[in-house]
Design an enzyme around this catalytic site. Structure first.
Site, PDB file in Angstrom:
ATOM      1  N   ASP A  69       0.881  -1.158   0.119  1.00 25.69           N
ATOM      2  CA  ASP A  69      -0.176   0.006  -0.131  1.00 25.69           C
ATOM      3  C   ASP A  69       0.876   1.048   0.129  1.00 25.69           C
ATOM      4  OD1 ASP A  69      -2.749   0.910  -0.185  1.00 25.69           O
ATOM      5  OD2 ASP A  69      -2.702   1.453   1.902  1.00 25.69           O
ATOM      6  N   GLY A 150      -0.653   8.090 -11.347  1.00 28.82           N
ATOM      7  CA  GLY A 150      -1.001   9.363 -10.096  1.00 28.82           C
ATOM      8  C   GLY A 150      -0.287  10.418  -9.645  1.00 28.82           C
ATOM      9  N   LYS A 172      12.858   5.551 -12.355  1.00 28.16           N
ATOM     10  CA  LYS A 172      11.964   5.720 -11.233  1.00 28.16           C
ATOM     11  C   LYS A 172      12.044   4.146 -10.296  1.00 28.16           C
ATOM     12  CE  LYS A 172       7.224   5.714  -9.935  1.00 28.16           C
ATOM     13  NZ  LYS A 172       5.853   5.742 -10.411  1.00 28.16           N
ATOM     14  N   ARG A 178       8.304   2.517  -3.936  1.00 24.65           N
ATOM     15  CA  ARG A 178       8.139   0.732  -4.196  1.00 24.65           C
ATOM     16  C   ARG A 178       9.094  -0.001  -4.337  1.00 24.65           C
ATOM     17  NH1 ARG A 178       3.646   1.973  -6.084  1.00 24.65           N
ATOM     18  NH2 ARG A 178       4.356   2.976  -7.828  1.00 24.65           N
TER      19      ARG A 178
HETATM   20  P1  IMP Z   1      -1.409   1.870  -4.227  1.00 25.44           P
HETATM   21  O1  IMP Z   1      -1.234   1.619  -2.793  1.00 25.44           O
HETATM   22  O2  IMP Z   1      -0.284   1.321  -4.908  1.00 25.44           O
HETATM   23  O3  IMP Z   1      -2.680   1.378  -5.055  1.00 25.44           O
HETATM   24  O4  IMP Z   1      -1.351   3.616  -4.539  1.00 25.44           O
HETATM   25  C1  IMP Z   1      -2.324   4.369  -3.758  1.00 25.44           C
HETATM   26  C2  IMP Z   1      -2.544   5.848  -4.763  1.00 25.44           C
HETATM   27  O5  IMP Z   1      -1.120   6.576  -4.426  1.00 25.44           O
HETATM   28  C3  IMP Z   1      -2.307   5.618  -6.076  1.00 25.44           C
HETATM   29  O6  IMP Z   1      -3.699   5.431  -6.556  1.00 25.44           O
HETATM   30  C4  IMP Z   1      -1.786   6.914  -6.648  1.00 25.44           C
HETATM   31  O7  IMP Z   1      -2.656   7.732  -6.509  1.00 25.44           O
HETATM   32  C5  IMP Z   1      -0.618   7.009  -5.669  1.00 25.44           C
HETATM   33  N1  IMP Z   1       0.488   6.490  -5.771  1.00 25.44           N
HETATM   34  C6  IMP Z   1       1.122   5.314  -5.510  1.00 25.44           C
HETATM   35  N2  IMP Z   1       2.269   5.149  -6.074  1.00 25.44           N
HETATM   36  C7  IMP Z   1       2.594   6.186  -6.886  1.00 25.44           C
HETATM   37  C8  IMP Z   1       3.590   6.379  -7.719  1.00 25.44           C
HETATM   38  O8  IMP Z   1       4.540   5.858  -7.978  1.00 25.44           O
HETATM   39  N3  IMP Z   1       3.519   7.768  -8.372  1.00 25.44           N
HETATM   40  C9  IMP Z   1       2.501   8.561  -8.290  1.00 25.44           C
HETATM   41  N4  IMP Z   1       1.316   8.283  -7.483  1.00 25.44           N
HETATM   42  C10 IMP Z   1       1.515   7.144  -6.684  1.00 25.44           C
END
Ligand code: IMP
Length: 195
Positions: A69, A150, A172, A178
């Site tokens: 997450d 995002g 990146k 991540r």
């Molecule tokens: P998730 O937990 O990976 O689904 O991320 C939740 C939210 O955080 C996503 O919907 C994006 O809005 C934002 N997000 C997560 N990782 C990234 C990234 O690497 N770049 C930009 N936004 C991110």
């Protein structure tokens, strides 16, 4: 081969982590184990949501599993949007409306620093382990670049002159929240295998 589920429906994430998996592990997706639909993310922390997803697979399907997450934590906004990053602009939010809201909120603030933070929860042999990756940077005033997803177009990682959306994906992945969290998970699994 030890079977390990990655609790995601995102094929790009699955591909990315598959390349980093140590030999001796077979990575399975939620589709592979017949787990359709979205696992509800009801916690108010990244750790909590990652744990819910991994525990869901462990408890209902019996597989060792990990889940991630991520949130963007902005200093001047006391860590917002954080765990609510995906839906910051409200129901029906998308990347563009989320960025717009963040830029509006930050208009009156001098401090534009923030960080992406990823938490991975791994449940293996009934034990939970957590791994964290952080990418520090600044929120710029206008979106730049067309790569990534995002908040990438408004995030300038520390030490770089290009946003995440302008940098090649390989770059990146090397420096991202991540990428760092996954490297820690991968190192842990490597070590486990050798024991
Ligand atoms: P998730 O937990 O990976 O689904 O991320 C939740 C939210 O955080 C996503 O919907 C994006 O809005 C934002 N997000 C997560 N990782 C990234 C990234 O690497 N770049 C930009 N936004 C991110």
């Amino acid at each position: 081969m030890k079977k390990l589920v990655f609790a995601t429906h995102n094929p790009d994430k699955l591909k990315e982590i598959n390349q980093m998996m140590p030999s001796g592990f077979q990575l399975l997706s939620l589709e592979d184990i017949g787990c359709g639909g979205k696992i509800p993310e009801t916690a108010d922390t990244l750790e909590g949501n990652a744990r819910i997803k991994a525990a869901h697979v462990w408890e209902n399907y019996g597989y060792d599993c990990f889940a991630d997450d991520t949130g963007l934590e902005v200093t001047a906004l006391q860590g917002a949007p954080g765990v609510y990053s995906a839906r910051y602009a409200g129901p029906g939010a998308n990347a563009s409306s989320n960025m717009k809201k963040l830029l509006t909120e930050l208009q009156t603030h001098k401090d534009r620093s923030g960080r992406f933070r990823t938490v991975i929860a791994l449940v293996i042999n009934g034990q939970f382990h957590f791994f964290q990756g952080v990418a520090q940077g600044d929120i710029i005033c206008e979106p730049k670049g067309s790569g990534g997803f995002g908040y990438d177009p408004i995030f300038l990682p520390a030490g770089f002159k290009k946003t995440f959306a302008e940098l090649p994906l390989e770059v990146k992945n090397q420096i991202s929240h991540r990428g760092i969290a996954f490297k820690k998970l991968s190192a842990y699994l490597h070590k486990m295998k050798g024991q």
